[in-house]
Enzyme design. Structure first.
Site, PDB file in Angstrom:
ATOM      1  N   HIS A   6       0.816  -1.204   0.000  1.00 42.11           N
ATOM      2  CA  HIS A   6       0.000   0.000   0.000  1.00 42.11           C
ATOM      3  C   HIS A   6       0.851   1.256   0.000  1.00 42.11           C
ATOM      4  O   HIS A   6       0.507   2.245  -0.636  1.00 42.11           O
ATOM      5  CB  HIS A   6      -1.024   0.044   1.141  1.00 42.11           C
ATOM      6  CG  HIS A   6      -2.049   1.090   0.855  1.00 42.11           C
ATOM      7  ND1 HIS A   6      -3.012   0.923  -0.102  1.00 42.11           N
ATOM      8  CD2 HIS A   6      -2.189   2.358   1.290  1.00 42.11           C
ATOM      9  CE1 HIS A   6      -3.716   2.035  -0.224  1.00 42.11           C
ATOM     10  NE2 HIS A   6      -3.232   2.929   0.611  1.00 42.11           N
ATOM     11  N   ARG A  54     -10.984 -10.040 -11.595  1.00 38.22           N
ATOM     12  CA  ARG A  54      -9.811  -9.404 -12.195  1.00 38.22           C
ATOM     13  C   ARG A  54      -8.812 -10.490 -12.571  1.00 38.22           C
ATOM     14  O   ARG A  54      -8.978 -11.653 -12.188  1.00 38.22           O
ATOM     15  CB  ARG A  54      -9.180  -8.417 -11.205  1.00 38.22           C
ATOM     16  CG  ARG A  54      -8.555  -9.097 -10.014  1.00 38.22           C
ATOM     17  CD  ARG A  54      -8.061  -8.120  -8.974  1.00 38.22           C
ATOM     18  NE  ARG A  54      -6.823  -7.461  -9.358  1.00 38.22           N
ATOM     19  CZ  ARG A  54      -5.964  -6.913  -8.475  1.00 38.22           C
ATOM     20  NH1 ARG A  54      -6.218  -6.953  -7.185  1.00 38.22           N
ATOM     21  NH2 ARG A  54      -4.869  -6.325  -8.883  1.00 38.22           N
TER      22      ARG A  54
END
Lengths: 46, 550, 161
Positions: B224, B440
């Protein structure tokens, strides 16, 4: 007197950022609407 | 202005920066082409020629754009930013940067070779227990270690500046580079631990098994922060460069620094919000990191206000009247402004989507669906990318001693609108299909003609249409890049650095007290990660052997 | 540090919205039990086939528990066991799943059932399946060449019909 002048200046300054205020609140409302849209999908599904 | 602040980046530093740019734009070309192949395959109307796998192409796309393009562009830009605002590098600093550059390039070649040989079709997140060739992991290690050399050189320049300008507030742009570099260093320790202690020895056969949950947790501890490492250079341009481009002033030096400190603090202890649907981490610790994730939204809220305020103050100065009259007064014909502006606009839906993704149990609606792909094609592939393009349009001619011609300026604006148009179609389709459950990172499939899967196909065709338009955008930007490197007329292109209003208040000293912030950062990381990681280590199952399922 | 009055309004409004979101998901999670799947149970992934309940994948009616059925799923490259399951509408089901090899996803299209299956860990999720329909389960974490062929089907049916 000095503080009166200062207030006047402050007011002027804040007047001139009205567009910014509306723009950011517009963003905020968009964020809230999107969030609740997906939240309602979450509550609707099992 | 300080006398060590040069208006032009030194020629020797310029060569260093340009080396990064060549690699970055080569990666963009390759990665962009792979993206085109992917959307074609997933539309169901096209098949890859023999022996090339969809997932191999996907790995190249992710590694080239997510890791190589971004890292090289960012470190190049940061080198230019430091050199421009804190002065030319010393010979030693420059040499350190070059060593870092070559190590990163070597690492890139090693990893890329293994991907092309189909020895590392593990996507750019390389989740264990899929096991790539050890050279792939060693290459990634080199990219990270090389980047450390580069950021150490930049931080050394900052330290030197502080020593030579005791008591003064450092140049804003350099300060931001230091904040981003510190964040990068602390975050990459996680991925370095994952690769050096687990994946590399495991792929070499020195250890038999790895704990999958640990590898993933270490990856996302880094992962992140990685996305903020991409975003912060864009914010640097927004805070420091854009005000100068439009002829205005930096709204607030202190608030800019404060927002970077908040990013430094809250980008790392939040990685578990990528692991919300995983076993092995308790609900409580997931929620703790969700709360911390929401903290990292605050500096972006501040940034939104600062940007609009900069624009409004300038627009009114130019005679804009009424509530939004100032908006029309902005220099829309200038690519250096318009291109990043479109990027900023994309951050509104991107940010809204991000908040949804991080909302604990709501993550189940979109986790690993193509919504997520749509999300980060807005964040990194529009907001960040268009801002980087906007930077390149003045930075590259500045470094090569050329100018951005009116024709190229026009093409740049067309490029940005093309991008926005293509991305609206592609990312929009991805978001909708994701809400309908389309996964995805999956090749074309009708899942045995399942009714729900058939609903996704029109969206996949829309993605191919959008993706094709985006590829046209890649071609435009490559034309501009080549022009600015070798063909544009000689001249002096400005490196725009905004100035703070002369009446602005003094920047608080605490903002430059890194010891304080690093202490807080370490404390936050310990709070967020110590217990979850200890839980995994103590309660962990038998580790995993490697699998090669491609 | 001086903040413009409007910026104070904006930051207050922004932080207020974030707090509201956190309160809503927090109450949903900790009070109403809508937590994301977060089981910490472990298993030897090489022995999955030999361990209860994974030696008998499928739907089983249970009694005396907070749920009516247990659905045991074993994932491996590139399939789920069982491949299809029929569930009476309105039943509360506990899904108990794990993987025999690499990381797989477990996303049930059109529902909130979406969890990661990781070697060595058991993933669990409890939900009441209150809408009739056919729900496609897909692997939504890349697991190798056949990743996009990996599927399962839930048929939520009205048994009285």
């Amino acid at each position: 007197m000095a503080s009166g002048k200062r207030n006047h200046k402050l007011q002027e300054e804040e007047q001139s950022l009205k567009g910014t205020l509306y723009a950011v609140f517009g963003i905020g409302i968009f964020v809230i609407a999107s969030w609740f849209a997906v939240f309602s999908i979450f509550t609707d599904r099992f | 202005m300080n006398n060590s602040t040069l208006l032009r980046v030194d020629k020797r530093d310029a060569r260093l920066v340009m080396a990064h740019m060549y690699v970055a734009f080569a990666a963009l070309a390759i990665g962009g082409l792979m993206g085109l192949l992917q959307v074609f395959v997933r539309s169901g109307r096209f098949e890859l020629p023999a022996n090339i796998g969809y997932y191999q192409v996907l790995t190249v796309h992710g590694v080239m754009l997510g890791l190589v393009f971004t890292t090289f562009f960012i470190l190049g830009f940061q080198a230019a930013a430091v050199s421009r605002t804190s002065g030319t590098f010393t010979a030693k600093q420059r040499l350190t940067s070059w060593i870092g550059f070559w190590i990163m390039l070597l690492g890139t070649v090693m990893s890329a070779t293994m991907i092309l040989l189909n020895e590392a079709t593990v996507l750019y997140t390389f989740y264990a227990p899929l096991q790539a060739h050890w050279i792939f992991y060693l290459g990634l290690t080199f990219i990270v270690v090389g980047s450390w050399f580069v950021i150490f050189a930049h931080m050394a320049k900052y330290a030197q500046w502080r020593k030579e300008n005791k008591g003064e507030s450092s140049p804003l742009l350099t300060y931001m580079v230091v904040a981003n570099s510190l964040m990068w260093f602390v975050a990459t320790l996680g991925v370095a631990a994952e690769v050096l202690l687990q994946l590399l020895p495991w792929s070499l056969g020195f250890i038999e098994r790895v704990d999958v949950a640990i590898t993933r947790t270490l990856f996302w501890y880094f992962g992140h922060a990685l996305v903020y490492f991409w975003l912060l250079p864009a914010y640097m341009a927004w805070y420091v460069v854009i005000p100068k481009v439009i002829g205005g002033k930096i709204f607030s030096d202190s608030l800019a620094r404060l927002s970077f400190i908040l990013f430094l603090l809250f980008s790392i202890p939040v990685g578990i919000h990528h692991q919300l649907t995983e076993p092995g981490i308790t609900e409580f610790w997931k929620f703790v990191q969700v709360v911390l994730t929401f903290m990292v939204i605050i500096p972006s809220l501040m940034t939104a206000f600062s940007m609009f305020a900069t624009f409004e103050l300038r627009g009114r100065e130019l005679g804009g009247k009424g509530l939004f009259g100032w908006f029309h007064k902005l220099p829309w014909g200038d690519a250096r402004f318009t291109v990043p502006f479109i990027g900023m606009a994309a951050f509104i839906p991107a940010g809204a989507g991000g908040i949804i993704n991080a909302s604990h149990q709501m993550n189940q609606v979109i986790h690993n669906t193509i919504w997520v792909t749509g999300h980060f094609h807005l964040t990194v592939a529009t907001t960040v990318l268009l801002t980087f393009f906007g930077i390149a349009y003045w930075l590259i001619p500045h470094l090569t001693g050329r100018v951005l011609t009116p024709q190229m300026n026009k093409l740049a604006i067309i490029q940005a609108f093309t991008w926005a148009f293509g991305m609206t179609i592609m990312s929009g389709a991805m978001h909708w299909a994701g809400l309908l459950g389309a996964p995805r990172r999956s090749s074309y499939s009708t899942y045995g003609d399942a009714a729900q899967a058939m609903e996704w196909i029109p969206y996949q065709i829309a993605q191919a249409v959008g993706g094709t338009i985006l590829f046209l955008g890649i071609i435009f930007v490559l034309i501009i890049f080549v022009n600015l490197c070798w063909f544009a007329p000689k001249g002096d292109e400005e490196f725009p650095i905004g100035e703070v209003d002369k009446d602005a208040e003094q920047t608080p000293k605490i903002l430059e007290n890194w010891k304080v912030w690093i202490t807080v950062l370490v404390a936050l990381i310990l709070v967020a990660y110590a217990v979850p990681i200890m839980d995994i280590i103590n309660g962990g199952p038998l580790g995993s052997k490697g699998f090669k399922l491609w | 540090m001086h903040l413009h009055r409007y910026e104070k309004w904006w930051i207050t409004f922004g932080i207020g919205s974030l707090v509201l979101f956190l309160i809503i998901v927090g109450i949903g999670a900790f009070h109403q039990g809508h937590q994301p799947p977060s089981s910490v149970k472990t298993i030897n992934y090489e022995q999955v086939d030999k361990v209860t309940p994974f030696n008998e994948p499928g739907l089983t009616k249970v009694s005396g528990k907070d749920w009516d059925y247990e659905l045991v799923v074993v994932a491996s490259a590139f399939m789920y066991m069982p491949a299809e399951v029929e569930i009476p509408v309105g039943s509360t089901v506990k899904i108990i799943a794990t993987t025999k090899d690499v990381v797989h996803g477990y996303g049930v299209t059109g529902t909130n059932i979406n969890m990661m299956l990781e070697p060595g860990y058991i993933s669990e999720y409890v939900t009441t399946m209150d809408k009739i329909g056919e729900y496609l389960v897909v692997c939504n974490e890349y697991c190798g060449t056949g990743h996009h062929t990996m599927k399962m089907m839930y048929k939520v049916v009205d048994v009285n019909e």
